[in-house]
Write a protein that holds these residues in place. Structure first.
Motif, PDB file in Angstrom:
ATOM      1  N   ARG A   4     -34.160 -21.223  53.073  1.00 33.68           N
ATOM      2  CA  ARG A   4     -34.518 -21.534  51.695  1.00 33.68           C
ATOM      3  C   ARG A   4     -34.064 -20.406  50.774  1.00 33.68           C
ATOM      4  NH1 ARG A   4     -38.224 -19.926  48.177  1.00 33.68           N
ATOM      5  NH2 ARG A   4     -38.865 -21.381  46.525  1.00 33.68           N
ATOM      6  N   LEU A   5     -33.370 -20.781  49.711  1.00 34.27           N
ATOM      7  CA  LEU A   5     -32.902 -19.808  48.737  1.00 34.27           C
ATOM      8  C   LEU A   5     -34.079 -19.304  47.918  1.00 34.27           C
ATOM      9  CD1 LEU A   5     -30.367 -18.467  47.449  1.00 34.27           C
ATOM     10  CD2 LEU A   5     -30.392 -20.349  45.801  1.00 34.27           C
ATOM     11  N   LYS A 165     -22.075 -32.521  62.353  1.00 38.56           N
ATOM     12  CA  LYS A 165     -22.748 -31.263  62.684  1.00 38.56           C
ATOM     13  C   LYS A 165     -22.145 -30.189  61.800  1.00 38.56           C
ATOM     14  CE  LYS A 165     -24.116 -28.177  66.442  1.00 38.56           C
ATOM     15  NZ  LYS A 165     -23.968 -27.837  67.891  1.00 38.56           N
ATOM     16  N   VAL A 166     -22.852 -29.878  60.728  1.00 34.36           N
ATOM     17  CA  VAL A 166     -22.317 -28.968  59.721  1.00 34.36           C
ATOM     18  C   VAL A 166     -23.148 -27.691  59.675  1.00 34.36           C
ATOM     19  CG1 VAL A 166     -23.660 -30.157  57.923  1.00 34.36           C
ATOM     20  CG2 VAL A 166     -21.702 -28.722  57.280  1.00 34.36           C
ATOM     21  N   LEU A 167     -22.467 -26.565  59.618  1.00 36.03           N
ATOM     22  CA  LEU A 167     -23.119 -25.289  59.355  1.00 36.03           C
ATOM     23  C   LEU A 167     -23.045 -25.056  57.856  1.00 36.03           C
ATOM     24  CD1 LEU A 167     -21.834 -22.953  62.233  1.00 36.03           C
ATOM     25  CD2 LEU A 167     -23.999 -24.193  62.073  1.00 36.03           C
ATOM     26  N   ARG A 168     -24.198 -25.029  57.225  1.00 33.29           N
ATOM     27  CA  ARG A 168     -24.248 -24.874  55.776  1.00 33.29           C
ATOM     28  C   ARG A 168     -24.474 -23.418  55.421  1.00 33.29           C
ATOM     29  NH1 ARG A 168     -25.882 -30.045  52.933  1.00 33.29           N
ATOM     30  NH2 ARG A 168     -25.869 -28.573  51.213  1.00 33.29           N
ATOM     31  N   ILE A 169     -23.712 -22.940  54.471  1.00 33.52           N
ATOM     32  CA  ILE A 169     -23.901 -21.591  53.948  1.00 33.52           C
ATOM     33  C   ILE A 169     -24.544 -21.751  52.577  1.00 33.52           C
ATOM     34  CG2 ILE A 169     -22.825 -19.392  53.370  1.00 33.52           C
ATOM     35  CD1 ILE A 169     -20.446 -20.263  55.120  1.00 33.52           C
ATOM     36  N   ASP A 170     -25.864 -21.677  52.571  1.00 32.20           N
ATOM     37  CA  ASP A 170     -26.646 -21.820  51.346  1.00 32.20           C
ATOM     38  C   ASP A 170     -27.293 -20.508  50.916  1.00 32.20           C
ATOM     39  OD1 ASP A 170     -26.183 -24.596  51.133  1.00 32.20           O
ATOM     40  OD2 ASP A 170     -27.821 -25.030  52.517  1.00 32.20           O
ATOM     41  N   SER A 171     -27.096 -19.460  51.710  1.00 34.42           N
ATOM     42  CA  SER A 171     -27.743 -18.196  51.405  1.00 34.42           C
ATOM     43  C   SER A 171     -27.076 -17.073  52.185  1.00 34.42           C
ATOM     44  CB  SER A 171     -29.234 -18.242  51.777  1.00 34.42           C
ATOM     45  OG  SER A 171     -29.372 -18.344  53.192  1.00 34.42           O
ATOM     46  N   SER A 172     -27.437 -15.860  51.844  1.00 34.16           N
ATOM     47  CA  SER A 172     -26.946 -14.697  52.581  1.00 34.16           C
ATOM     48  C   SER A 172     -27.406 -14.755  54.034  1.00 34.16           C
ATOM     49  CB  SER A 172     -27.445 -13.410  51.914  1.00 34.16           C
ATOM     50  OG  SER A 172     -27.043 -12.267  52.627  1.00 34.16           O
ATOM     51  N   ARG A 177     -26.254 -15.279  59.747  1.00 33.97           N
ATOM     52  CA  ARG A 177     -26.497 -15.957  61.017  1.00 33.97           C
ATOM     53  C   ARG A 177     -25.181 -16.464  61.620  1.00 33.97           C
ATOM     54  NH1 ARG A 177     -29.583 -19.580  59.118  1.00 33.97           N
ATOM     55  NH2 ARG A 177     -31.409 -18.245  59.112  1.00 33.97           N
ATOM     56  N   LEU A 178     -24.306 -17.023  60.779  1.00 39.36           N
ATOM     57  CA  LEU A 178     -23.021 -17.518  61.281  1.00 39.36           C
ATOM     58  C   LEU A 178     -22.199 -16.378  61.887  1.00 39.36           C
ATOM     59  CD1 LEU A 178     -20.625 -20.046  59.601  1.00 39.36           C
ATOM     60  CD2 LEU A 178     -19.748 -17.877  60.403  1.00 39.36           C
ATOM     61  N   ILE A 179     -22.133 -15.247  61.167  1.00 43.42           N
ATOM     62  CA  ILE A 179     -21.298 -14.138  61.638  1.00 43.42           C
ATOM     63  C   ILE A 179     -21.891 -13.463  62.865  1.00 43.42           C
ATOM     64  CG2 ILE A 179     -20.381 -11.863  61.038  1.00 43.42           C
ATOM     65  CD1 ILE A 179     -19.997 -12.782  58.225  1.00 43.42           C
ATOM     66  N   THR A 180     -23.189 -13.247  62.871  1.00 45.68           N
ATOM     67  CA  THR A 180     -23.790 -12.546  64.010  1.00 45.68           C
ATOM     68  C   THR A 180     -23.820 -13.423  65.260  1.00 45.68           C
ATOM     69  OG1 THR A 180     -26.009 -13.169  63.216  1.00 45.68           O
ATOM     70  CG2 THR A 180     -25.177 -10.991  62.597  1.00 45.68           C
ATOM     71  N   THR A 213     -24.550 -16.142  46.722  1.00 39.74           N
ATOM     72  CA  THR A 213     -25.415 -15.192  47.435  1.00 39.74           C
ATOM     73  C   THR A 213     -24.863 -14.661  48.756  1.00 39.74           C
ATOM     74  OG1 THR A 213     -26.616 -17.002  48.528  1.00 39.74           O
ATOM     75  CG2 THR A 213     -27.494 -16.198  46.428  1.00 39.74           C
ATOM     76  N   ALA A 214     -23.833 -15.287  49.325  1.00 44.62           N
ATOM     77  CA  ALA A 214     -23.324 -14.820  50.622  1.00 44.62           C
ATOM     78  C   ALA A 214     -22.310 -13.704  50.433  1.00 44.62           C
ATOM     79  CB  ALA A 214     -22.729 -15.982  51.408  1.00 44.62           C
ATOM     80  N   HIS A 215     -22.770 -12.668  49.775  1.00 41.87           N
ATOM     81  CA  HIS A 215     -21.985 -11.453  49.515  1.00 41.87           C
ATOM     82  C   HIS A 215     -22.828 -10.259  49.971  1.00 41.87           C
ATOM     83  CE1 HIS A 215     -19.186 -13.699  46.895  1.00 41.87           C
ATOM     84  NE2 HIS A 215     -20.273 -14.352  46.504  1.00 41.87           N
ATOM     85  N   PRO A 216     -22.222  -9.083  50.086  1.00 38.14           N
ATOM     86  CA  PRO A 216     -23.048  -7.921  50.434  1.00 38.14           C
ATOM     87  C   PRO A 216     -24.206  -7.745  49.449  1.00 38.14           C
ATOM     88  CG  PRO A 216     -20.731  -7.380  50.653  1.00 38.14           C
ATOM     89  CD  PRO A 216     -20.793  -8.748  50.036  1.00 38.14           C
ATOM     90  N   ARG A 217     -25.384  -7.521  49.981  1.00 38.42           N
ATOM     91  CA  ARG A 217     -26.557  -7.347  49.133  1.00 38.42           C
ATOM     92  C   ARG A 217     -26.540  -5.970  48.495  1.00 38.42           C
ATOM     93  NH1 ARG A 217     -30.891  -9.770  53.531  1.00 38.42           N
ATOM     94  NH2 ARG A 217     -30.666 -11.970  52.974  1.00 38.42           N
ATOM     95  N   LEU A 218     -26.900  -5.931  47.227  1.00 37.09           N
ATOM     96  CA  LEU A 218     -26.939  -4.645  46.525  1.00 37.09           C
ATOM     97  C   LEU A 218     -27.979  -3.720  47.133  1.00 37.09           C
ATOM     98  CD1 LEU A 218     -26.559  -5.962  42.876  1.00 37.09           C
ATOM     99  CD2 LEU A 218     -24.897  -4.594  44.140  1.00 37.09           C
ATOM    100  N   SER A 219     -29.006  -4.289  47.748  1.00 37.81           N
ATOM    101  CA  SER A 219     -30.025  -3.462  48.391  1.00 37.81           C
ATOM    102  C   SER A 219     -29.504  -2.837  49.688  1.00 37.81           C
ATOM    103  CB  SER A 219     -31.271  -4.302  48.694  1.00 37.81           C
ATOM    104  OG  SER A 219     -30.954  -5.398  49.542  1.00 37.81           O
TER     105      SER A 219
END
Length: 269
Positions: A4-5, A165-172, A177-180, A213-219
């Motif tokens: 959830r975003l 069967k779709v992998l959705r990228i809706d958030s960081s 999760r996809l990359i790891t 949102t699927a970019h490096p987090r500023l934090s």
């Protein structure tokens, strides 16, 4: 299942923060802070994606980093807008993995995609996938602004989304999760191993929420760690989705019971 975003997810990336700041200004100018959800619902998906692409371009190639760092993420109006935007982008009415999807470029007969990794270990995108865009209004789709002119051939892929069967990228978190789960061998910043991804799904869809949102987090990755926006987008624990450029779908395999139709075939005079 996608995560959830949250409003905090948007405020923790440069494009997300720019997008929220823009909409906060729009609400103040044209709407009412007490009715920001109503105002957001009145905006077309086309206008939201167009604004998001502008903010991403500013982050990668302009002064978006500096602008984002000037946004007060503790401002109650910014926080409230971020939460409202997160709710709106999570609404079923904003779903962009819909049928049909469009493909630009001459492919009269579809063949099974043969997905592999690109030669450079720094590449984030897959090679050999079938790429499609989401129709928006009329002839406009999510790729329209990415092209310098109208393509000669445009096709539509019709299918049943629940059967894919779709992998959705809706958030960081989805991107992490996809990359790891499917990391490409190497050291330093992680990138996807698309051969492994292709064994796990039929398609990968980047939504508007994921685009922001699927970019490096500023934090996690301070701007000082990158010389410019693009290098920042490719740094940190995981590379971001800056190279995707817009809402789109990378097909690892063809959907079941699909129909491939010609939408436009331009004739040369």
């Amino acid at each position: 299942m996608s995560s959830r975003l949250r409003g905090s997810d948007l405020l923790d990336t440069v494009p997300g923060r720019l997008f929220v700041a823009r909409l906060t200004r729009d609400v103040a100018m044209h709407g009412d802070n007490r009715c920001r959800n109503t105002f957001l619902r009145s905006l077309t998906t086309l206008s939201l994606i167009s604004d998001a692409r502008t903010d991403i371009s500013s982050y990668l190639y302009g002064n978006g980093m500096d602008k984002a760092l000037q946004v007060d993420v503790r401002d109650p109006a910014i926080v409230a807008t971020a939460e409202a935007v997160a709710d709106e982008l999570g609404s079923p009415t904003r779903d962009t993995f819909t049928s049909p999807q469009r493909h630009s470029g001459r492919v009269e007969v579809l063949v099974r995609p043969r997905v592999h990794n690109r030669s450079s270990p720094a590449e984030v995108l897959p090679d050999g996938a079938l790429w499609t865009a989401t129709p928006l209004e009329g002839d406009v789709d999510t790729w329209t602004r990415s092209r310098s002119n109208n393509p000669e051939f445009v096709y539509e892929l019709h299918f049943s989304p629940p059967t894919v069967k779709v992998l959705r990228i809706d958030s960081s978190d989805d991107w992490r999760r996809l990359i790891t789960t499917h990391p490409r061998a190497g050291s330093g910043t992680l990138r996807p191993d698309w051969v492994s991804v292709a064994h796990d799904c039929n398609a990968v869809h980047l939504s508007l929420a994921g685009l922001l949102t699927a970019h490096p987090r500023l934090s996690e990755v301070h701007p000082a760690d990158g010389a410019n926006g693009y290098s920042h987008s490719q740094s940190g624990p995981r590379a971001g989705v800056g190279d995707w450029s817009t809402v789109s779908t990378a097909w690892m395999a063809l959907p079941r019971d699909y129909e491939w139709t010609v939408l436009r075939r331009m004739r040369h005079r």
